[in-house]
Write an enzyme that holds these catalytic residues in place. Structure first.
Site, PDB file in Angstrom:
ATOM      1  N   HIS A  95      -1.802   2.396   7.636  1.00  0.00           N
ATOM      2  CA  HIS A  95      -3.011   1.809   6.934  1.00  0.00           C
ATOM      3  C   HIS A  95      -3.477   0.687   7.772  1.00  0.00           C
ATOM      4  O   HIS A  95      -3.832  -0.544   7.142  1.00  0.00           O
ATOM      5  CB  HIS A  95      -2.803   1.293   5.473  1.00  0.00           C
ATOM      6  CG  HIS A  95      -3.812   1.902   4.604  1.00  0.00           C
ATOM      7  ND1 HIS A  95      -4.484   0.807   3.711  1.00  0.00           N
ATOM      8  CD2 HIS A  95      -4.129   2.882   4.036  1.00  0.00           C
ATOM      9  CE1 HIS A  95      -5.357   1.585   2.806  1.00  0.00           C
ATOM     10  NE2 HIS A  95      -5.200   2.751   3.109  1.00  0.00           N
ATOM     11  N   TYR A 132       1.036  -1.123   0.115  1.00  0.00           N
ATOM     12  CA  TYR A 132      -0.062  -0.031  -0.049  1.00  0.00           C
ATOM     13  C   TYR A 132       0.859   1.133  -0.219  1.00  0.00           C
ATOM     14  O   TYR A 132       1.821   1.232   0.757  1.00  0.00           O
ATOM     15  CB  TYR A 132      -0.957  -0.020   1.231  1.00  0.00           C
ATOM     16  CG  TYR A 132      -1.497   1.533   1.262  1.00  0.00           C
ATOM     17  CD1 TYR A 132      -2.536   1.672   0.621  1.00  0.00           C
ATOM     18  CD2 TYR A 132      -1.085   2.415   2.196  1.00  0.00           C
ATOM     19  CE1 TYR A 132      -2.996   3.067   0.748  1.00  0.00           C
ATOM     20  CE2 TYR A 132      -1.843   3.635   2.204  1.00  0.00           C
ATOM     21  CZ  TYR A 132      -2.445   3.893   1.409  1.00  0.00           C
ATOM     22  OH  TYR A 132      -2.975   5.358   1.548  1.00  0.00           O
TER      23      TYR A 132
HETATM   24  O1  EZ4 Z   1      -6.023   3.978   1.193  1.00  0.00           O
HETATM   25  O2  EZ4 Z   1      -8.860   6.393   0.406  1.00  0.00           O
HETATM   26  O3  EZ4 Z   1      -4.666   8.452   3.561  1.00  0.00           O
HETATM   27  N1  EZ4 Z   1      -5.104   7.927   2.677  1.00  0.00           N
HETATM   28  C1  EZ4 Z   1      -5.288   6.675   2.560  1.00  0.00           C
HETATM   29  C2  EZ4 Z   1      -5.964   6.519   1.255  1.00  0.00           C
HETATM   30  C3  EZ4 Z   1      -7.123   4.952   1.169  1.00  0.00           C
HETATM   31  C4  EZ4 Z   1      -8.106   5.049   0.100  1.00  0.00           C
HETATM   32  C5  EZ4 Z   1      -8.817   3.836   0.188  1.00  0.00           C
HETATM   33  O4  EZ4 Z   1      -9.984   4.032  -0.890  1.00  0.00           O
HETATM   34  O5  EZ4 Z   1      -5.412   5.809   3.208  1.00  0.00           O
HETATM   35  O6  EZ4 Z   1      -5.155   6.305   0.200  1.00  0.00           O
HETATM   36 CO    CO Z   2      -4.767   6.950   5.053  1.00  0.00          CO
END
Ligand code: EZ4
Ligand code: CO
Length: 400
Positions: A209, A159
């Site tokens: 996250h 992510y």
């Molecule tokens: O992963 O909005 O801080 N921002 C985030 C975003 C979320 C997305 C999920 O749809 O964590 O990038």
């Molecule tokens: Co976020």
């Protein structure tokens, strides 16, 4: 000013966006965003099948009453689908009210508390050198803060790193491997290297996250304490807000939370127990301007500051509305500024701007300053797409 028509526009200029357009007998229209990433059509159905028929003929100026009517009248309260739908109506009605008054939206909220808003773009790299290059490029554009995310040795796509969260149009959600140990070994080292490279004055933010455990989160917050981060975000899920006590007790690293919160009730405990420093609720996923101003006022009692979520999967409409909210809100903290794919600007026209010096300007056009070109929108049809998902090496489903 009576509501005469309301319709939902679904388009995908770079990614899916769900937009609500409300028209009135005065010839004015207002625009709201109802995008719920990866679950877009559920909000479309909620609006089309259940909400829009109840709006026709109502007084468009009755923003508060319509909010209460939709929230209380549904009987089934809260949740991301309900609150995104209510938000779209609310933001479109605030847009209309401000256009009817020929004033920028922030003036209706009480006027400007500041001239410009500190923002943070995203910096990411597959490895540290690439991340540092990206931060340097942002600094060259005048930025004073950045969210820093980096590929983790031994893991594939993760992510927050370009390509790591890419939706898979029309396919199945991508599956990515996650390893708490690998992250815990790497993250403090990565953040220390970045701090070393950028010096003390550039603001560093980092988003976990929701991927580690409370005790690991406490350890991470403690280990990075000397780096004086602007914040650590979403260390662990907060369905049970009490788990944040452990993290809080371990360090003075600032904490941010709440992009997935829908209502003030989700926010209450973490605010009331002073477990966070920044509340990330946005006018999209937390019920519109009408509701986030309540959250912000509540947070202000504990000197907790706002930080509206500003991800690319929220449309420019939410970004415009957020900037007007930010311009007014007394306890403003920072605004996320992740940007959008280039095609998005072919569909949405916005009047906010970047000042070249780390801050955003909200614009002075009547309303929230963002509109949709429906002809252009039709060129980018909806395609089912998902966020990625995460699994541990042994196959256990984990938090993306
Ligand atoms: O992963 O909005 O801080 N921002 C985030 C975003 C979320 C997305 C999920 O749809 O964590 O990038
Ligand atoms: Co976020």
């Amino acid at each position: 000013m009576k509501i005469t028509a309301a319709r939902v526009i679904v388009c995908a200029p770079g990614r899916n966006f769900v937009t609500l357009k409300i028209e009135t007998d005065q010839g004015l229209h207002g625009i709201g965003d109802a995008t719920l990433n990866g679950r877009e059509m559920s909000v479309v159905a909620y609006l089309q099948d259940h909400v829009l028929p109840c709006l026709i003929g109502r007084d468009a100026h009755a923003v508060e009453d319509i909010w209460q009517y939709l929230y209380r009248g549904a009987y089934w309260r809260r949740g991301p689908v309900t609150m995104a739908a209510i938000a779209a109506v609310d933001v479109a009605l605030w847009d209309l009210k401000a256009k009817a008054a020929a004033l920028p939206l922030y003036q209706l909220l009480g006027g400007a508390s500041r001239t410009r808003m500190l923002c943070y773009p995203h910096a990411s790299g597959a490895d540290l050198p690439e991340l540092l290059e990206r931060i340097a490029a942002l600094r060259a554009q005048g930025h004073r803060a950045a969210r820093v995310q980096c590929g983790i040795p031994g893991l594939g796509a993760v992510y927050g790193v370009r390509g790591g969260g890419l939706n898979q149009p029309a396919g199945m959600p991508a599956e990515q491997e996650w390893d708490i140990g690998a992250y815990m070994r790497f993250a403090p080292h990565m953040l220390a290297e970045v701090r070393d490279a950028v010096g003390e004055t550039f603001e560093l933010l980092h988003d976990t996250h929701h991927r580690i455990t409370p005790i690991d989160a406490a350890r991470l917050a403690r280990e990075v304490e000397p780096l004086h981060l602007f914040w650590l975000e979403d260390l662990v899920p907060a369905e049970n807000p009490e788990v944040y006590r452990l993290i809080r007790a371990a360090s003075t690293t600032r904490l941010a939370l709440g992009e997935v919160f829908n209502t003030i009730h989700d926010c209450r405990e973490v605010i009331q127990q002073q477990l966070i420093d920044f509340i990330r609720a946005s006018p999209l996923h937390a019920g519109g301007i009408t509701h986030i101003r309540r959250i912000a006022d509540f947070a202000a009692l504990w000197q907790i500051r706002t930080a509206c979520h500003g991800a690319p999967d929220m449309s420019p409409v939410t970004f415009g509305a957020s900037l007007h909210f930010d311009r007014w809100v007394p306890n403003f903290g920072i605004q996320e500024y992740a940007g959008h794919p280039p095609e998005t600007a072919e569909v949405f026209r916005s009047d906010w701007s970047y000042d070249g010096d780390g801050h955003l300007l909200s614009g002075e056009a009547p309303g929230h300053g963002v509109d949709i070109d429906e002809v252009a929108a039709a060129r980018f049809p909806y395609r089912r797409s998902y966020l990625a998902t995460a699994r541990l090496a042994d196959g256990t489903a984990w938090n993306y």
